[in-house]
Design an enzyme around this catalytic site. Structure first.
Site, mmCIF file in Angstrom:
data_model
loop_
_atom_site.group_PDB
_atom_site.id
_atom_site.type_symbol
_atom_site.label_atom_id
_atom_site.label_comp_id
_atom_site.label_asym_id
_atom_site.label_seq_id
_atom_site.Cartn_x
_atom_site.Cartn_y
_atom_site.Cartn_z
ATOM 1 N N LYS A 91 -5.945 54.300 6.952
ATOM 2 C CA LYS A 91 -6.481 52.972 7.217
ATOM 3 C C LYS A 91 -7.842 52.869 6.544
ATOM 4 O O LYS A 91 -8.783 53.597 6.894
ATOM 5 C CB LYS A 91 -6.629 52.750 8.718
ATOM 6 C CG LYS A 91 -5.307 52.655 9.471
ATOM 7 C CD LYS A 91 -4.643 51.322 9.228
ATOM 8 C CE LYS A 91 -3.488 51.085 10.196
ATOM 9 N NZ LYS A 91 -2.876 49.768 10.008
ATOM 10 N N LYS B 167 7.908 44.106 10.059
ATOM 11 C CA LYS B 167 7.562 44.509 11.420
ATOM 12 C C LYS B 167 8.239 43.542 12.379
ATOM 13 O O LYS B 167 8.138 42.318 12.213
ATOM 14 C CB LYS B 167 6.048 44.476 11.641
ATOM 15 C CG LYS B 167 5.264 45.506 10.843
ATOM 16 C CD LYS B 167 3.768 45.373 11.121
ATOM 17 C CE LYS B 167 2.962 46.398 10.343
ATOM 18 N NZ LYS B 167 1.492 46.219 10.520
#
Length: 320
Positions: free
Chosen positions: A143, A239
């Site tokens: 990230k 997702k």
């Protein structure tokens, strides 16, 4: 009967991305009971999409108790609420039919898929330590999306010299920053860059050289997103909390592949119940990123199995 409950799962450690930190996963669990069987589905409301536990719970309880999967798509938009109910209805249908969800969906029996493991955003030194601790994993996700990304990326590569690495900038870069970083991403063997630019500013990717495949996350929700992605992205991240359930996720996968995109299947930070339906979408995906349960200190009963072969499909006792 349709009910919704709130569940909290403690994380194994503080999890940080460019938007903030958390110590627990707060989720909603939808339950649909009919004819002596109960189907379950989980969603993770996401503030990035203007969702809260309260707003999503309100959407779910507004539905008629006898709602069907077909009617659901006219009653709720794509998002977390529809996801939880759609997956609960799939689970219920499988239990009533005495079959598995993949059989009902006309899919082959799922096989394990190697999943990414996400390293929390931290100082370069701590991220190198995280990488070294998880260097045995074949795929690491970092990230990023801050002004200090290169030292972090260099540190992770030192900690895990042999791992495949993908990067998620969480909309944190500008076009200029991405163009400057791209050669270094190639040098460090990064295999994929996820959502480098804000969704509303990604037209800057048109005509830009993409030496590393670029994946649309916040820019891709369901099939209606696809026309706006052309010429900007190579991969779409599916997702279920964005598509609004397994039903649309499978349709988005089919449409994206037909248009020449590769597919990534990702997740919010949730329990094994949230990941279970996504394991069906992840079959044959370029990248599977269903590590939510690996980040938890506690999980559902009968959790998903993660081993050297990857993340396995759920047992009946969990879902589907």
């Amino acid at each position: 009967m349709l009910t919704v409950t709130r569940d909290v799962f403690k994380l194994a450690q503080v999890f940080t991305i460019s938007r903030g930190s958390r110590t627990e996963a707060k989720v909603l669990t939808a339950s649909v009971a009919r004819d002596g069987k109960i189907g379950y589905g989980e969603c993770v409301p996401y503030a990035r999409y203007n969702e809260t536990l309260d707003s999503v719970e309100t959407q779910i309880i507004s539905l008629p108790a006898d709602v069907t999967r077909e009617a659901l798509y006219d009653l709720l938009p794509a998002g977390a609420a529809r996801n939880a109910v759609d997956c609960a209805l799939w689970d219920l249908e499988a239990k009533l039919a005495g079959k598995r969800v993949w059989e009902l969906a006309g899919l082959p029996a799922p096989k394990p898929e190697i999943t990414a493991y996400t390293l929390s955003l931290d100082t370069p030194e701590k991220m190198q330590a995280q990488a070294a601790e998880n260097a045995f994993r074949p795929l690491l996700k970092i990230k990023l999306g801050t002004p200090d990304d290169m030292p972090r990326l260099e540190a992770v590569r030192r900690g895990a010299p042999d791992a495949k690495i993908i990067v998620d900038a969480n909309e944190g870069w500008s076009a200029e920053v991405y163009a400057d970083l791209a050669p270094h991403l190639v040098r460090l063997g990064v295999a994929l860059v996820e959502q480098p630019l804000p969704a509303g500013e990604d037209d800057a990717l048109l005509g830009m050289e993409r030496p590393v495949p670029v994946c649309a996350d916040e820019s891709c929700h369901d099939r209606t997103s696809l026309p706006k992605l052309k010429g900007k992205y190579d991969v779409v991240n599916i997702k279920l909390d964005k598509t609004g359930g397994l039903t649309e996720a499978l349709k988005l996968r089919e449409a994206a592949l037909a248009e020449g995109y590769d597919v990534m299947v990702g997740c919010m930070v949730g329990s094994s119940l949230a990941m279970a339906p996504a394991t069906l979408v992840a079959q044959g995906a370029l990248v599977t990123d269903l590590d939510g349960p690996l980040l938890l200190a506690e999980d559902r009963d009968n959790p998903l199995c993660f081993d050297a072969a990857g993340v396995h499909a759920p047992e009946r006792a969990l879902w589907g």
